[in-house]
Design an enzyme around this catalytic site. Structure first.
Site, short mmCIF file in Angstrom:
data_model
loop_
_atom_site.label_atom_id
_atom_site.label_comp_id
_atom_site.label_asym_id
_atom_site.label_seq_id
_atom_site.Cartn_x
_atom_site.Cartn_y
_atom_site.Cartn_z
N ASN A 10 0.50 -1.13 -0.09
CA ASN A 10 0.11 0.08 0.10
C ASN A 10 0.75 1.19 0.10
O ASN A 10 1.16 1.44 0.94
CB ASN A 10 -0.92 -0.03 1.17
CG ASN A 10 -1.89 1.15 1.52
OD1 ASN A 10 -1.86 1.97 0.31
ND2 ASN A 10 -2.05 1.16 2.81
N TRP A 11 1.02 1.91 -1.26
CA TRP A 11 2.13 2.99 -1.00
C TRP A 11 1.11 4.32 -1.05
O TRP A 11 2.17 5.67 -0.57
CB TRP A 11 2.67 3.55 -2.42
CG TRP A 11 3.15 1.52 -3.19
CD1 TRP A 11 3.24 0.95 -2.55
CD2 TRP A 11 3.58 2.10 -4.76
NE1 TRP A 11 4.24 0.20 -3.54
CE2 TRP A 11 4.61 0.69 -4.82
CE3 TRP A 11 3.76 2.96 -5.84
CZ2 TRP A 11 5.34 0.16 -5.53
CZ3 TRP A 11 3.99 2.79 -7.01
CH2 TRP A 11 4.83 1.41 -7.23
N LYS A 12 -0.07 4.50 -0.42
CA LYS A 12 -0.82 5.11 0.36
C LYS A 12 -0.40 6.41 -0.67
O LYS A 12 -0.13 6.14 -1.40
CB LYS A 12 -0.34 5.91 1.40
CG LYS A 12 -0.16 4.09 2.21
CD LYS A 12 -0.28 4.44 3.87
CE LYS A 12 -0.10 3.12 4.38
NZ LYS A 12 -0.53 3.70 6.00
N HIS A 100 -10.20 0.90 4.49
CA HIS A 100 -8.59 1.56 5.49
C HIS A 100 -8.65 1.79 6.46
O HIS A 100 -9.38 3.23 6.11
CB HIS A 100 -7.42 2.16 4.23
CG HIS A 100 -5.79 1.77 4.66
ND1 HIS A 100 -5.15 2.92 5.85
CD2 HIS A 100 -5.06 0.95 4.72
CE1 HIS A 100 -4.48 2.08 5.86
NE2 HIS A 100 -3.76 1.51 5.83
N GLU A 102 -7.43 4.71 7.68
CA GLU A 102 -6.74 6.23 6.93
C GLU A 102 -8.42 6.74 6.67
O GLU A 102 -8.52 7.98 7.02
CB GLU A 102 -5.68 5.87 6.46
CG GLU A 102 -4.27 5.79 7.67
CD GLU A 102 -3.46 5.29 7.22
OE1 GLU A 102 -2.90 5.85 5.73
OE2 GLU A 102 -1.73 5.31 7.38
N GLU A 172 -5.45 -4.63 10.21
CA GLU A 172 -4.46 -4.00 10.38
C GLU A 172 -5.05 -3.71 12.15
O GLU A 172 -5.90 -2.31 11.39
CB GLU A 172 -4.42 -3.21 9.74
CG GLU A 172 -4.42 -3.66 8.04
CD GLU A 172 -3.56 -2.88 6.76
OE1 GLU A 172 -2.84 -3.12 6.54
OE2 GLU A 172 -4.36 -1.59 6.67
N GLY A 178 1.89 1.90 10.64
CA GLY A 178 2.41 3.50 10.63
C GLY A 178 3.12 3.47 12.05
O GLY A 178 4.27 4.19 11.62
N SER A 218 3.05 -2.32 9.88
CA SER A 218 4.72 -1.70 10.35
C SER A 218 4.93 -3.94 10.17
O SER A 218 5.58 -3.90 10.22
CB SER A 218 4.99 -1.54 12.01
OG SER A 218 4.56 -0.44 12.06
N GLY A 239 2.25 -1.19 4.35
CA GLY A 239 2.68 0.13 4.29
C GLY A 239 4.09 0.77 3.85
O GLY A 239 4.70 0.62 2.50
N GLY A 240 4.11 1.42 4.82
CA GLY A 240 6.60 1.79 4.61
C GLY A 240 7.15 0.89 4.04
O GLY A 240 7.16 1.39 3.25
C1 PEP Z 1 -1.18 -0.31 5.83
O1 PEP Z 1 -1.14 1.08 6.17
O2 PEP Z 1 -2.58 -0.77 5.43
C2 PEP Z 1 -0.33 -0.38 6.46
C3 PEP Z 1 -0.31 -1.69 6.82
O3 PEP Z 1 1.28 0.29 6.91
P1 PEP Z 1 2.37 0.66 7.79
O4 PEP Z 1 2.88 -1.21 7.14
O5 PEP Z 1 3.32 1.20 7.45
O6 PEP Z 1 2.53 -0.09 8.80
#
Ligand code: PEP
Length: 256
Positions: A10-12, A100, A102, A172, A178, A218, A239-240
Protein backbone atom coordinates in the site's frame (compact mmCIF):
# COMPACT_ATOMS: atom_id res chain seq x y z
CA UNK A 1 -6.15 -26.24 2.98
CA UNK A 2 -3.01 -24.53 1.80
CA UNK A 3 -3.63 -20.98 0.82
CA UNK A 4 -1.21 -19.09 -1.38
CA UNK A 5 0.14 -16.05 0.45
CA UNK A 6 -0.57 -12.59 -0.94
CA UNK A 7 1.87 -9.74 -0.35
CA UNK A 8 0.31 -6.39 -1.23
CA UNK A 9 2.05 -3.04 -0.97
CA UNK A 10 0.00 0.00 0.00
CA UNK A 11 1.94 2.99 -1.29
CA UNK A 12 -0.63 5.40 0.22
CA UNK A 13 -0.19 9.04 -0.99
CA UNK A 14 3.46 8.54 -1.88
CA UNK A 15 5.28 8.66 -5.22
CA UNK A 16 4.77 10.92 -8.20
CA UNK A 17 4.42 9.13 -11.53
CA UNK A 18 8.17 9.25 -12.11
CA UNK A 19 8.92 7.90 -8.62
CA UNK A 20 6.27 5.19 -8.95
CA UNK A 21 7.70 4.01 -12.26
CA UNK A 22 11.19 3.83 -10.75
CA UNK A 23 9.94 1.84 -7.74
CA UNK A 24 8.00 -0.57 -9.99
CA UNK A 25 11.09 -0.99 -12.18
CA UNK A 26 13.26 -1.69 -9.12
CA UNK A 27 10.80 -4.33 -7.91
CA UNK A 28 10.65 -5.87 -11.37
CA UNK A 29 14.44 -5.88 -11.72
CA UNK A 30 14.95 -7.91 -8.53
CA UNK A 31 12.00 -10.24 -9.09
CA UNK A 32 12.23 -13.85 -10.24
CA UNK A 33 9.13 -14.81 -12.21
CA UNK A 34 9.08 -18.27 -10.57
CA UNK A 35 8.30 -16.68 -7.22
CA UNK A 36 4.77 -16.04 -8.49
CA UNK A 37 4.15 -19.79 -8.48
CA UNK A 38 4.47 -19.64 -4.70
CA UNK A 39 3.19 -16.21 -3.73
CA UNK A 40 0.80 -13.63 -5.17
CA UNK A 41 2.13 -10.09 -5.20
CA UNK A 42 0.42 -6.76 -5.79
CA UNK A 43 1.15 -3.08 -5.33
CA UNK A 44 -1.42 -0.36 -4.73
CA UNK A 45 -0.14 3.04 -5.88
CA UNK A 46 -2.09 6.33 -5.94
CA UNK A 47 -4.66 6.62 -8.76
CA UNK A 48 -2.51 8.67 -11.14
CA UNK A 49 0.35 6.15 -10.88
CA UNK A 50 -1.80 3.10 -11.62
CA UNK A 51 -1.52 2.99 -15.39
CA UNK A 52 2.22 3.83 -15.50
CA UNK A 53 2.88 1.04 -12.97
CA UNK A 54 0.68 -1.43 -14.91
CA UNK A 55 2.73 -0.50 -18.00
CA UNK A 56 6.03 -1.30 -16.24
CA UNK A 57 4.90 -4.78 -15.20
CA UNK A 58 3.28 -5.47 -18.59
CA UNK A 59 6.43 -4.39 -20.41
CA UNK A 60 8.48 -6.78 -18.22
CA UNK A 61 5.88 -9.59 -18.57
CA UNK A 62 5.77 -9.78 -14.78
CA UNK A 63 2.45 -10.79 -13.29
CA UNK A 64 2.62 -8.56 -10.25
CA UNK A 65 -0.91 -7.29 -9.71
CA UNK A 66 -1.81 -3.64 -9.41
CA UNK A 67 -4.53 -2.32 -7.15
CA UNK A 68 -6.20 0.96 -6.25
CA UNK A 69 -6.49 2.26 -2.69
CA UNK A 70 -10.13 3.27 -2.97
CA UNK A 71 -13.08 3.34 -5.38
CA UNK A 72 -16.65 4.61 -5.56
CA UNK A 73 -19.54 2.15 -5.86
CA UNK A 74 -21.68 4.03 -8.42
CA UNK A 75 -20.97 3.20 -12.07
CA UNK A 76 -20.85 6.82 -13.33
CA UNK A 77 -22.34 10.25 -12.89
CA UNK A 78 -22.10 13.44 -10.87
CA UNK A 79 -19.69 12.28 -8.16
CA UNK A 80 -16.95 14.88 -8.35
CA UNK A 81 -13.57 13.53 -7.37
CA UNK A 82 -14.54 9.87 -7.43
CA UNK A 83 -13.28 6.99 -9.57
CA UNK A 84 -15.43 4.09 -10.80
CA UNK A 85 -14.76 0.38 -10.98
CA UNK A 86 -14.96 0.41 -14.77
CA UNK A 87 -12.23 3.08 -14.85
CA UNK A 88 -10.00 0.89 -12.71
CA UNK A 89 -10.71 -2.21 -14.75
CA UNK A 90 -9.97 -0.43 -18.00
CA UNK A 91 -6.42 0.41 -16.91
CA UNK A 92 -5.69 -3.13 -15.72
CA UNK A 93 -6.38 -2.90 -11.99
CA UNK A 94 -6.90 -6.29 -10.44
CA UNK A 95 -7.25 -5.33 -6.76
CA UNK A 96 -8.71 -2.55 -4.66
CA UNK A 97 -8.13 -1.77 -0.99
CA UNK A 98 -11.40 -0.99 0.81
CA UNK A 99 -12.03 0.39 4.29
CA UNK A 100 -8.43 1.17 5.19
CA UNK A 101 -8.37 2.68 8.67
CA UNK A 102 -7.02 5.95 7.23
CA UNK A 103 -10.09 6.19 5.02
CA UNK A 104 -12.38 5.25 7.88
CA UNK A 105 -10.68 7.63 10.32
CA UNK A 106 -9.75 10.61 8.13
CA UNK A 107 -12.44 10.48 5.44
CA UNK A 108 -15.42 9.15 7.38
CA UNK A 109 -15.80 5.85 5.51
CA UNK A 110 -18.42 3.76 7.31
CA UNK A 111 -19.07 0.02 7.46
CA UNK A 112 -22.01 0.65 5.09
CA UNK A 113 -19.76 2.39 2.58
CA UNK A 114 -17.29 -0.48 2.79
CA UNK A 115 -20.10 -2.97 2.14
CA UNK A 116 -21.30 -1.03 -0.94
CA UNK A 117 -17.74 -0.92 -2.28
CA UNK A 118 -17.17 -4.64 -1.69
CA UNK A 119 -20.43 -5.53 -3.48
CA UNK A 120 -19.67 -3.24 -6.42
CA UNK A 121 -16.09 -4.49 -6.73
CA UNK A 122 -16.93 -8.19 -6.75
CA UNK A 123 -19.74 -7.51 -9.24
CA UNK A 124 -17.27 -5.57 -11.37
CA UNK A 125 -14.58 -8.25 -11.30
CA UNK A 126 -12.03 -6.44 -9.11
CA UNK A 127 -10.79 -8.23 -6.00
CA UNK A 128 -11.33 -6.29 -2.78
CA UNK A 129 -8.73 -6.18 0.00
CA UNK A 130 -11.09 -5.45 2.88
CA UNK A 131 -9.33 -3.78 5.81
CA UNK A 132 -10.54 -4.23 9.37
CA UNK A 133 -8.89 -3.46 12.66
CA UNK A 134 -9.32 -1.94 16.09
CA UNK A 135 -7.95 1.21 17.72
CA UNK A 136 -5.73 1.05 20.77
CA UNK A 137 -8.67 2.12 22.94
CA UNK A 138 -10.76 -0.83 21.73
CA UNK A 139 -7.83 -3.22 22.22
CA UNK A 140 -7.16 -1.98 25.76
CA UNK A 141 -10.81 -2.18 26.60
CA UNK A 142 -10.77 -5.86 25.54
CA UNK A 143 -13.57 -6.00 22.94
CA UNK A 144 -11.29 -6.13 19.89
CA UNK A 145 -12.45 -9.53 18.62
CA UNK A 146 -16.12 -8.50 18.68
CA UNK A 147 -15.21 -5.17 17.07
CA UNK A 148 -13.20 -6.64 14.21
CA UNK A 149 -15.64 -9.49 13.56
CA UNK A 150 -18.52 -6.98 13.40
CA UNK A 151 -16.56 -5.08 10.72
CA UNK A 152 -16.15 -8.33 8.76
CA UNK A 153 -19.88 -9.14 9.02
CA UNK A 154 -20.78 -5.62 7.88
CA UNK A 155 -18.34 -5.69 4.95
CA UNK A 156 -19.70 -8.98 3.60
CA UNK A 157 -23.42 -8.44 4.32
CA UNK A 158 -25.35 -9.55 1.25
CA UNK A 159 -22.22 -10.57 -0.67
CA UNK A 160 -22.86 -13.97 -2.16
CA UNK A 161 -20.54 -16.86 -1.53
CA UNK A 162 -19.13 -17.26 -5.04
CA UNK A 163 -18.30 -13.55 -5.20
CA UNK A 164 -16.86 -13.40 -1.69
CA UNK A 165 -14.20 -15.92 -2.62
CA UNK A 166 -12.37 -13.29 -4.68
CA UNK A 167 -12.00 -11.00 -1.67
CA UNK A 168 -9.28 -11.02 0.93
CA UNK A 169 -9.52 -9.56 4.43
CA UNK A 170 -6.61 -7.60 5.89
CA UNK A 171 -6.47 -7.38 9.68
CA UNK A 172 -4.72 -4.13 10.43
CA UNK A 173 -4.74 -3.04 14.07
CA UNK A 174 -4.74 0.77 13.93
CA UNK A 175 -2.18 0.94 16.74
CA UNK A 176 0.29 -0.95 14.54
CA UNK A 177 -0.10 1.07 11.33
CA UNK A 178 2.86 3.30 10.59
CA UNK A 179 3.88 3.20 14.25
CA UNK A 180 6.68 0.64 14.12
CA UNK A 181 4.74 -1.25 16.78
CA UNK A 182 3.86 -4.59 15.16
CA UNK A 183 1.32 -6.98 16.63
CA UNK A 184 3.05 -10.09 17.92
CA UNK A 185 2.47 -13.19 15.80
CA UNK A 186 0.18 -14.51 18.58
CA UNK A 187 -1.87 -11.29 18.72
CA UNK A 188 -2.19 -11.21 14.92
CA UNK A 189 -3.06 -14.91 14.71
CA UNK A 190 -5.76 -14.62 17.37
CA UNK A 191 -7.63 -12.00 15.37
CA UNK A 192 -6.98 -13.53 11.93
CA UNK A 193 -8.38 -16.85 13.22
CA UNK A 194 -11.43 -15.01 14.56
CA UNK A 195 -11.88 -13.32 11.17
CA UNK A 196 -11.82 -16.74 9.49
CA UNK A 197 -14.31 -18.11 12.03
CA UNK A 198 -16.58 -15.16 11.23
CA UNK A 199 -16.30 -15.88 7.50
CA UNK A 200 -17.27 -19.47 8.35
CA UNK A 201 -20.42 -18.18 10.10
CA UNK A 202 -21.41 -16.33 6.93
CA UNK A 203 -20.24 -18.84 4.31
CA UNK A 204 -19.50 -22.55 4.08
CA UNK A 205 -16.43 -23.76 6.01
CA UNK A 206 -14.81 -24.62 2.70
CA UNK A 207 -15.16 -21.05 1.49
CA UNK A 208 -13.86 -19.54 4.73
CA UNK A 209 -10.98 -21.97 4.60
CA UNK A 210 -10.10 -20.89 1.06
CA UNK A 211 -10.30 -17.13 1.69
CA UNK A 212 -7.09 -15.31 2.51
CA UNK A 213 -6.67 -13.26 5.67
CA UNK A 214 -3.70 -10.89 5.67
CA UNK A 215 -1.98 -9.08 8.50
CA UNK A 216 -0.96 -5.43 8.15
CA UNK A 217 0.71 -3.04 10.54
CA UNK A 218 4.44 -2.27 10.51
CA UNK A 219 5.23 -5.56 8.79
CA UNK A 220 8.80 -5.49 7.49
CA UNK A 221 11.61 -7.78 6.38
CA UNK A 222 12.58 -8.38 10.01
CA UNK A 223 9.23 -9.58 11.33
CA UNK A 224 7.43 -10.93 8.26
CA UNK A 225 8.59 -14.54 8.48
CA UNK A 226 7.29 -15.07 12.01
CA UNK A 227 3.95 -13.41 11.28
CA UNK A 228 3.53 -15.38 8.06
CA UNK A 229 4.30 -18.65 9.84
CA UNK A 230 0.99 -18.39 11.73
CA UNK A 231 -1.67 -20.74 10.34
CA UNK A 232 -4.35 -18.10 9.73
CA UNK A 233 -2.10 -15.37 8.32
CA UNK A 234 -2.04 -15.69 4.55
CA UNK A 235 0.08 -12.72 3.62
CA UNK A 236 0.58 -9.09 4.39
CA UNK A 237 -0.62 -5.61 3.52
CA UNK A 238 2.54 -3.56 3.72
CA UNK A 239 2.70 0.23 4.01
CA UNK A 240 6.06 1.85 4.79
CA UNK A 241 8.20 -1.16 3.91
CA UNK A 242 6.60 -1.43 0.46
CA UNK A 243 8.12 1.91 -0.56
CA UNK A 244 11.60 0.41 -0.73
CA UNK A 245 12.03 -2.27 -3.40
CA UNK A 246 14.58 -4.24 -1.39
CA UNK A 247 12.43 -4.40 1.76
CA UNK A 248 9.36 -5.32 -0.26
CA UNK A 249 11.23 -8.06 -2.10
CA UNK A 250 12.52 -9.49 1.19
CA UNK A 251 8.95 -9.68 2.51
CA UNK A 252 7.88 -11.41 -0.72
CA UNK A 253 10.67 -13.96 -0.21
CA UNK A 254 9.57 -14.52 3.39
CA UNK A 255 6.09 -15.36 2.10
CA UNK A 256 7.22 -18.20 -0.21
C1 PEP B 1 -1.07 0.09 5.92
O1 PEP B 1 -1.26 1.28 5.94
O2 PEP B 1 -1.83 -0.66 5.29
C2 PEP B 1 0.09 -0.44 6.65
C3 PEP B 1 0.11 -1.69 6.96
O3 PEP B 1 1.09 0.47 6.95
P1 PEP B 1 2.49 0.16 7.66
O4 PEP B 1 3.03 -1.11 7.11
O5 PEP B 1 3.34 1.35 7.35
O6 PEP B 1 2.20 0.04 9.13
Amino acid sequence: MTRKNLIAGNWKMNNTIGEAVVLAQEISYDFYRDWLELVDVAVCPPYVDLKPVVNVFEFDHLKVGVGAQNVYWEPKGAYTGEISIEMLREIGCEWCIVGHSERRGLFGETNEDVNKKVKALVDGGIKPIVCVGESLAVRDEGSYLEYVCAQVRAAFAGVDEAAAKSAVVAYEPIWAIGTGRTATPEQAEEVCAAVRATLAEIYADKTADAMRVLYGGSMNEGNAALLLAEPDIDGGLIGGASLKAKSFIEIVKAAM
